[in-house]
Write a protein that holds these residues in place. Structure first.
Motif, PDB file in Angstrom:
ATOM      1  N   THR A  40     -62.801 -50.123  -1.877  1.00 42.84           N
ATOM      2  CA  THR A  40     -61.790 -50.333  -2.905  1.00 42.84           C
ATOM      3  C   THR A  40     -61.244 -48.986  -3.356  1.00 42.84           C
ATOM      4  OG1 THR A  40     -63.442 -50.275  -4.680  1.00 42.84           O
ATOM      5  CG2 THR A  40     -62.922 -52.441  -3.750  1.00 42.84           C
ATOM      6  N   GLU A  41     -60.120 -49.018  -4.037  1.00 43.08           N
ATOM      7  CA  GLU A  41     -59.502 -47.778  -4.507  1.00 43.08           C
ATOM      8  C   GLU A  41     -60.146 -47.253  -5.777  1.00 43.08           C
ATOM      9  OE1 GLU A  41     -55.241 -47.775  -4.655  1.00 43.08           O
ATOM     10  OE2 GLU A  41     -55.096 -48.924  -2.782  1.00 43.08           O
ATOM     11  N   THR A  42     -60.661 -48.160  -6.627  1.00 37.89           N
ATOM     12  CA  THR A  42     -61.237 -47.729  -7.903  1.00 37.89           C
ATOM     13  C   THR A  42     -62.631 -48.323  -8.084  1.00 37.89           C
ATOM     14  OG1 THR A  42     -60.400 -49.604  -9.194  1.00 37.89           O
ATOM     15  CG2 THR A  42     -58.909 -47.686  -8.933  1.00 37.89           C
ATOM     16  N   ARG A  43     -63.399 -47.748  -8.989  1.00 39.23           N
ATOM     17  CA  ARG A  43     -64.721 -48.293  -9.328  1.00 39.23           C
ATOM     18  C   ARG A  43     -64.576 -49.676  -9.956  1.00 39.23           C
ATOM     19  NH1 ARG A  43     -65.594 -42.928 -11.612  1.00 39.23           N
ATOM     20  NH2 ARG A  43     -65.241 -43.953 -13.587  1.00 39.23           N
ATOM     21  N   HIS A  44     -63.532 -49.838 -10.769  1.00 38.57           N
ATOM     22  CA  HIS A  44     -63.298 -51.135 -11.411  1.00 38.57           C
ATOM     23  C   HIS A  44     -63.077 -52.214 -10.351  1.00 38.57           C
ATOM     24  CE1 HIS A  44     -62.075 -53.829 -14.665  1.00 38.57           C
ATOM     25  NE2 HIS A  44     -61.088 -54.236 -13.870  1.00 38.57           N
ATOM     26  N   GLN A  45     -62.256 -51.924  -9.364  1.00 35.54           N
ATOM     27  CA  GLN A  45     -62.019 -52.886  -8.281  1.00 35.54           C
ATOM     28  C   GLN A  45     -63.313 -53.173  -7.519  1.00 35.54           C
ATOM     29  OE1 GLN A  45     -58.951 -50.734  -6.199  1.00 35.54           O
ATOM     30  NE2 GLN A  45     -57.300 -51.977  -7.085  1.00 35.54           N
ATOM     31  N   ARG A  46     -64.139 -52.140  -7.354  1.00 31.88           N
ATOM     32  CA  ARG A  46     -65.424 -52.330  -6.670  1.00 31.88           C
ATOM     33  C   ARG A  46     -66.315 -53.278  -7.468  1.00 31.88           C
ATOM     34  NH1 ARG A  46     -68.190 -50.362  -2.478  1.00 31.88           N
ATOM     35  NH2 ARG A  46     -70.453 -50.119  -2.612  1.00 31.88           N
TER      36      ARG A  46
END
Length: 189
Positions: A40-46
């Motif tokens: 994913t592009e961000t930790r939040h998306q992960r």
């Protein structure tokens, strides 16, 4: 299988031991450690990706065995509590274990340094005035109740502090009971 074991430095080893035990009792386990998280592009998306995969795993399961050993406080891991509630809402059989033999009231009382008193309303209260659940239950009454309503049980053990998330004796007790209740062959007359 649900629990905070995923945070251990040897998570894969512990999860593999639990998976092998579950198979030995006739279950086909799914575990949060089984997930493959996409890039994913961000930790939040992960985090959202992990949540979605965990929900998918739970939807594929027929029962839950949750580790309610207190984690980072006096209560069970909040993610595990969500998973237990999710599975109970689906109507699935629910079992749990804890490697802490103190009940919820005792743990919260210890948090307050034993400074618990009976209020004028007859309820136990801490120094902050907040009421304490005193129902002789392993965890919050909603967890114990959700498990009991689904004919499950909570198995508890007292283990050494360094074994809280490594000792699998109470987990195996859960497996044995779940197998007896759910996998017992029907008797035909």
């Amino acid at each position: 299988m649900a629990g905070p074991e995923v945070f251990l430095p040897n998570a894969r080893e512990v999860l593999d031991r639990k998976i092998a035990l579950a198979r030995s009792y006739g279950f086909t386990p799914v575990s949060p450690g089984d997930l493959t998280v996409p890039e994913t592009e961000t930790r939040h998306q992960r985090g959202l990706a992990i949540s979605a995969i965990n929900e998918s795993l739970m939807t594929s399961a027929d029962l839950i065995i949750a580790n309610l050993t207190p984690f980072r406080g006096v209560s069970a891991d909040v993610g595990t509590v969500f998973e237990l509630g999710f599975m109970c809402a689906r109507g699935c059989p629910a079992f749990a274990f804890s490697n802490c033999s103190q009940n919820h009231f005792e743990r919260v009382s210890d948090l307050y340094g034993g400074n618990v008193h009976l209020g004028p309303d007859g309820r136990h209260r801490g120094p902050d005035g907040m009421a304490l659940e005193n129902f002789d239950m392993t965890e919050n009454l909603m967890l114990d109740g959700g498990i009991a309503v689904r004919s499950g049980a909570i198995m508890t053990r007292r283990v050494a502090p360094d074994q809280l998330f490594l000792d699998l004796t109470a987990f195996e007790d859960c497996l044995r009971l779940a197998a007896e209740r759910l996998l017992k062959p029907a008797i035909r007359l």
